[in-house]
Design a protein around this motif. Structure first.
Motif, mmCIF file in Angstrom:
data_model
loop_
_atom_site.group_PDB
_atom_site.id
_atom_site.type_symbol
_atom_site.label_atom_id
_atom_site.label_comp_id
_atom_site.label_asym_id
_atom_site.label_seq_id
_atom_site.Cartn_x
_atom_site.Cartn_y
_atom_site.Cartn_z
ATOM 1 N N TYR A 149 0.844 -1.208 0.000
ATOM 2 C CA TYR A 149 0.000 0.000 0.000
ATOM 3 C C TYR A 149 0.871 1.247 0.000
ATOM 4 N N VAL A 150 1.890 1.239 0.841
ATOM 5 C CA VAL A 150 2.786 2.416 0.900
ATOM 6 C C VAL A 150 3.467 2.629 -0.443
ATOM 7 N N ALA A 151 3.936 1.526 -1.058
ATOM 8 C CA ALA A 151 4.588 1.637 -2.357
ATOM 9 C C ALA A 151 3.610 2.150 -3.415
ATOM 10 N N GLU A 152 2.387 1.653 -3.374
ATOM 11 C CA GLU A 152 1.365 2.094 -4.339
ATOM 12 C C GLU A 152 1.066 3.574 -4.178
ATOM 13 N N GLN A 153 0.930 4.009 -2.932
ATOM 14 C CA GLN A 153 0.658 5.425 -2.697
ATOM 15 C C GLN A 153 1.815 6.304 -3.150
ATOM 16 N N ALA A 154 3.032 5.803 -2.925
ATOM 17 C CA ALA A 154 4.203 6.573 -3.372
ATOM 18 C C ALA A 154 4.238 6.669 -4.898
ATOM 19 N N ALA A 155 3.854 5.574 -5.564
ATOM 20 C CA ALA A 155 3.854 5.586 -7.028
ATOM 21 C C ALA A 155 2.783 6.526 -7.585
ATOM 22 N N LYS A 156 1.671 6.660 -6.902
ATOM 23 C CA LYS A 156 0.572 7.504 -7.361
ATOM 24 C C LYS A 156 0.742 8.972 -6.964
ATOM 25 N N ALA A 157 1.714 9.250 -6.114
ATOM 26 C CA ALA A 157 1.885 10.615 -5.612
ATOM 27 C C ALA A 157 2.070 11.638 -6.736
ATOM 28 N N PRO A 158 2.946 11.395 -7.748
ATOM 29 C CA PRO A 158 3.094 12.388 -8.828
ATOM 30 C C PRO A 158 1.791 12.615 -9.597
ATOM 31 N N GLU A 159 1.069 11.525 -9.858
ATOM 32 C CA GLU A 159 -0.203 11.659 -10.587
ATOM 33 C C GLU A 159 -1.205 12.491 -9.787
ATOM 34 N N ARG A 160 -1.255 12.194 -8.446
ATOM 35 C CA ARG A 160 -2.184 12.973 -7.624
ATOM 36 C C ARG A 160 -1.776 14.440 -7.589
ATOM 37 N N ALA A 161 -0.464 14.696 -7.532
ATOM 38 C CA ALA A 161 -0.004 16.087 -7.525
ATOM 39 C C ALA A 161 -0.374 16.787 -8.832
ATOM 40 N N ALA A 162 -0.233 16.066 -9.950
ATOM 41 C CA ALA A 162 -0.594 16.655 -11.244
ATOM 42 C C ALA A 162 -2.094 16.912 -11.315
ATOM 43 N N ASN A 163 -2.882 15.983 -10.810
ATOM 44 C CA ASN A 163 -4.332 16.167 -10.795
ATOM 45 C C ASN A 163 -4.724 17.374 -9.961
ATOM 46 N N VAL A 164 -4.056 17.518 -8.815
ATOM 47 C CA VAL A 164 -4.344 18.671 -7.962
ATOM 48 C C VAL A 164 -4.001 19.963 -8.677
ATOM 49 N N SER A 165 -2.850 19.954 -9.354
ATOM 50 C CA SER A 165 -2.441 21.158 -10.081
ATOM 51 C C SER A 165 -3.421 21.480 -11.208
ATOM 52 N N GLU A 166 -3.840 20.452 -11.934
ATOM 53 C CA GLU A 166 -4.803 20.640 -13.011
ATOM 54 C C GLU A 166 -6.126 21.170 -12.486
ATOM 55 N N PHE A 167 -6.574 20.584 -11.346
ATOM 56 C CA PHE A 167 -7.828 21.027 -10.750
ATOM 57 C C PHE A 167 -7.720 22.478 -10.308
ATOM 58 N N GLN A 168 -6.572 22.829 -9.716
ATOM 59 C CA GLN A 168 -6.397 24.197 -9.235
ATOM 60 C C GLN A 168 -6.359 25.174 -10.413
ATOM 61 N N ALA A 169 -5.740 24.751 -11.528
ATOM 62 C CA ALA A 169 -5.680 25.620 -12.720
ATOM 63 C C ALA A 169 -7.082 25.864 -13.274
ATOM 64 N N LYS A 170 -7.909 24.821 -13.322
ATOM 65 C CA LYS A 170 -9.279 24.967 -13.789
ATOM 66 C C LYS A 170 -10.069 25.888 -12.880
#
Length: 220
Positions: free
Chosen positions: A172-193
């Motif tokens: 689970y920790v490894a999976e969350q670490a792997a998804k961290a960049p994607e979540r950060a990009a999603n947050v940035s995209e959401f904030q830009a919108k």
């Protein structure tokens, strides 16, 4: 002289009883002289033990104890008023001495039975307690041996579950670490919108205000 003999016999009785049941160093040291003399007395430890060894059962020992107490009481009652009873006799002192000797012999013989009976009863009680304890230990050991495979299986199952849990946590920790960049990009995209929508709303408000001002200026 007669009183000394009686006291000495009573002391011998107490010393023998103490040697059998108490076996305390203080008792032995304080009565060392008496215990040495007790080797030739009717209440010697060996004689008491020998009589105890002849007792066949607890019931017989209990009956012997009661009988010995009654015999001692009877011996004590027999000596009461012996001086008056012997007074009419020619050999008064010999009469009193014989009566006291008979009382002491009867009392001592009963004391042997009494001490032997109590020695037997206490030994029987101790043996019974020891047997119960040994049985409990044997039952416990048998139970531990019988349940050993179950305990081993339970331990193995627990270790397996613990290992699986640790592995799931690590995955689970490894999976969350792997998804961290994607979540950060999603947050940035959401904030830009959101910023884009907010800017559009502000522009619409400004445009509305501008139109209202223009309309007000054209009004007569």
């Amino acid at each position: 002289m007669m009183m000394f003999t009686s006291n000495f016999k009573n002391a011998l009785s107490r010393a023998a009883y103490c040697a059998i049941f108490v076996a305390l160093s203080g008792c032995a040291s304080s009565n060392s002289g008496i215990l040495n003399a007790a080797s030739n007395d009717a209440l010697a430890v060996e004689k008491v033990r020998a009589r105890a060894n002849l007792i066949p059962s607890v019931a017989v020992a209990q009956a012997m104890e009661s009988n010995a107490l009654m015999r001692q009481k009877a011996a004590d009652e027999l000596i009461v008023g012996i001086e008056s009873a012997c007074m009419p006799k020619f050999l008064v002192n010999k009469c009193i001495s014989d009566a006291r000797t008979a009382r002491n012999d009867a009392w001592d013989n009963a004391q042997i039975d009494l001490t032997a009976a109590r020695l037997f009863l206490r030994t029987a009680e101790s043996n019974e307690q020891r047997a119960v304890l040994q049985q409990k230990i044997a039952d416990y050991n048998a139970e531990q041996i019988a349940s050993a495979p179950i305990r081993a299986a339970n331990k193995a199952a627990y270790e397996s579950k613990k290992t699986a849990f640790v592995q799931r946590q690590a995955a689970y920790v490894a999976e969350q670490a792997a998804k961290a960049p994607e979540r950060a990009a999603n947050v940035s995209e959401f904030q830009a919108k959101q910023d884009e929508l907010n800017a559009l709303k502000e522009k619409r408000v400004e445009d509305a205000a501008k139109r209202a001002a223009e309309a007000a200026a054209k009004s007569p």
